[in-house]
Design a protein around this motif. Structure first.
Motif, PDB file in Angstrom:
ATOM      1  N   GLY A 113       0.775  -0.996   0.227  1.00  0.00           N
ATOM      2  CA  GLY A 113      -0.437  -0.218  -0.010  1.00  0.00           C
ATOM      3  C   GLY A 113       0.618   1.099  -0.097  1.00  0.00           C
ATOM      4  O   GLY A 113       1.726   1.483   0.323  1.00  0.00           O
ATOM      5  N   SER A 114       0.459   2.697  -0.226  1.00  0.00           N
ATOM      6  CA  SER A 114       0.733   3.519   0.132  1.00  0.00           C
ATOM      7  C   SER A 114       1.685   3.609   0.911  1.00  0.00           C
ATOM      8  O   SER A 114       1.842   5.037   0.890  1.00  0.00           O
ATOM      9  N   ASP A 115       0.674   3.407   1.997  1.00  0.00           N
ATOM     10  CA  ASP A 115       1.357   3.634   3.590  1.00  0.00           C
ATOM     11  C   ASP A 115       2.608   2.567   4.046  1.00  0.00           C
ATOM     12  O   ASP A 115       2.799   2.108   4.900  1.00  0.00           O
ATOM     13  N   GLY A 116       3.153   1.541   2.571  1.00  0.00           N
ATOM     14  CA  GLY A 116       4.579   0.385   2.897  1.00  0.00           C
ATOM     15  C   GLY A 116       3.889  -0.435   3.482  1.00  0.00           C
ATOM     16  O   GLY A 116       4.517  -1.366   3.504  1.00  0.00           O
ATOM     17  N   VAL A 117       2.400  -0.436   3.996  1.00  0.00           N
ATOM     18  CA  VAL A 117       1.743  -2.110   4.643  1.00  0.00           C
ATOM     19  C   VAL A 117       1.642  -2.915   3.533  1.00  0.00           C
ATOM     20  O   VAL A 117       0.990  -2.902   2.399  1.00  0.00           O
ATOM     21  N   GLN A 118       1.736  -4.096   3.704  1.00  0.00           N
ATOM     22  CA  GLN A 118       1.692  -5.718   2.232  1.00  0.00           C
ATOM     23  C   GLN A 118       0.165  -5.490   3.120  1.00  0.00           C
ATOM     24  O   GLN A 118      -0.770  -5.505   3.351  1.00  0.00           O
ATOM     25  N   ILE A 119      -0.515  -5.665   1.365  1.00  0.00           N
ATOM     26  CA  ILE A 119      -2.601  -5.301   1.292  1.00  0.00           C
ATOM     27  C   ILE A 119      -2.763  -6.401   0.521  1.00  0.00           C
ATOM     28  O   ILE A 119      -1.724  -6.860  -0.448  1.00  0.00           O
ATOM     29  N   GLU A 120      -4.216  -7.099   0.392  1.00  0.00           N
ATOM     30  CA  GLU A 120      -4.644  -8.058  -0.226  1.00  0.00           C
ATOM     31  C   GLU A 120      -6.540  -7.715  -0.483  1.00  0.00           C
ATOM     32  O   GLU A 120      -6.631  -6.374   0.291  1.00  0.00           O
ATOM     33  N   HIS A 121      -6.547  -8.226  -1.746  1.00  0.00           N
ATOM     34  CA  HIS A 121      -7.987  -7.679  -1.574  1.00  0.00           C
ATOM     35  C   HIS A 121      -8.068  -6.408  -2.164  1.00  0.00           C
ATOM     36  O   HIS A 121      -8.515  -5.680  -1.578  1.00  0.00           O
TER      37      HIS A 121
END
Length: 179
Positions: A113-121
C-alpha cells in the motif's frame, strides 16, 4: 522499633475511626443496585428504533452495488434486489472520494500500500489528488489510523471483509459513496 509499630497502629486506628464516623448508621439505608432495567427516559415524541446495521443508506441508488458511507465509516455489499448481503466498518484513508457513483477500475490480489503496508484484495474505484482510492485489507490484519501527514487512499477493512469485497466487486462493479 516498638515506637514505629505503636505509631503505625495509632495511625490505622485513627483512620478507622474517621471511616466509621462518616459511614451511615445503617448500611442497609444506602441505595443498592437493582437488577431490573432502568426506566425509559421520557420523550416528547415517538422514539426512533435502533438503527439496523444492515439497512442500506436510502440515498445510495439501486441494484447491485458497494455502498461506502463516509460519516459512518461503513460499507455495505448490496445485491440486485437492494438487500445488504454483508456490511462492515472500515478505517478511511487520508484522501477521501467525493460522494457520487463510481465503478471498480482495477483490482490487485496483493501489493504494498501507499503507506508501506502489505495489503490484499485491493479494489480501486477512483483517483483523488493523484491518489488511487480503493478498499483493501492489511495482510497482518491491522487497521491502524492513517498518518494525517501522508496522502493515502486505502480504505482498510478486516481480512474477512476484504475477501467478501474481493468476491463481490469485480471490474465494472458499481461503487456509491454517500456522505
Amino acid at each position: 522499633m516498638a515506637g514505629l509499630t505503636a505509631a503505625a497502629v495509632a495511625a490505622v486506628a485513627f483512620l478507622a475511626y474517621q471511616a466509621s464516623a462518616n459511614a451511615p448508621a445503617d448500611v442497609s439505608a444506602e441505595p443498592r443496585p437493582t437488577t431490573s432495567a432502568p426506566a425509559a427516559p421520557a420523550t416528547n415524541g415517538p422514539q426512533q428504533p435502533p438503527k439496523d446495521p444492515l439497512a442500506v443508506p436510502a440515498n445510495s441508488g439501486s441494484g447491485a452495488r458497494v455502498v461506502y458511507a463516509l460519516a459512518e465509516r461503513r460499507v455495505w455489499l448490496v445485491d440486485e434486489k437492494g438487500q445488504a448481503t454483508h456490511t462492515f466498518s472500515v478505517m478511511p484513508s487520508t484522501v477521501h472520494p467525493v460522494p457520487g457513483a463510481y465503478t471498480v477500475t482495477s483490482r490487485s490480489g496483493s501489493v504494498r500500500g501507499s503507506d508501506g503496508v502489505q495489503i490484499e484484495h485491493v479494489v480501486r474505484f477512483t483517483t483523488v489528488e493523484d491518489v488511487a482510492i480503493g478498499f483493501s485489507a492489511a495482510v497482518d490484519g491491522s487497521l491502524p489510523t492513517p498518518d494525517p501527514e501522508r496522502k493515502t487512499g486505502g480504505i482498510r477493512m478486516k481480512r474477512a471483509d476484504g475477501e467478501a469485497m474481493w468476491t463481490f466487486a469485480s471490474i465494472g462493479a458499481k461503487v456509491v459513496v454517500v456522505a
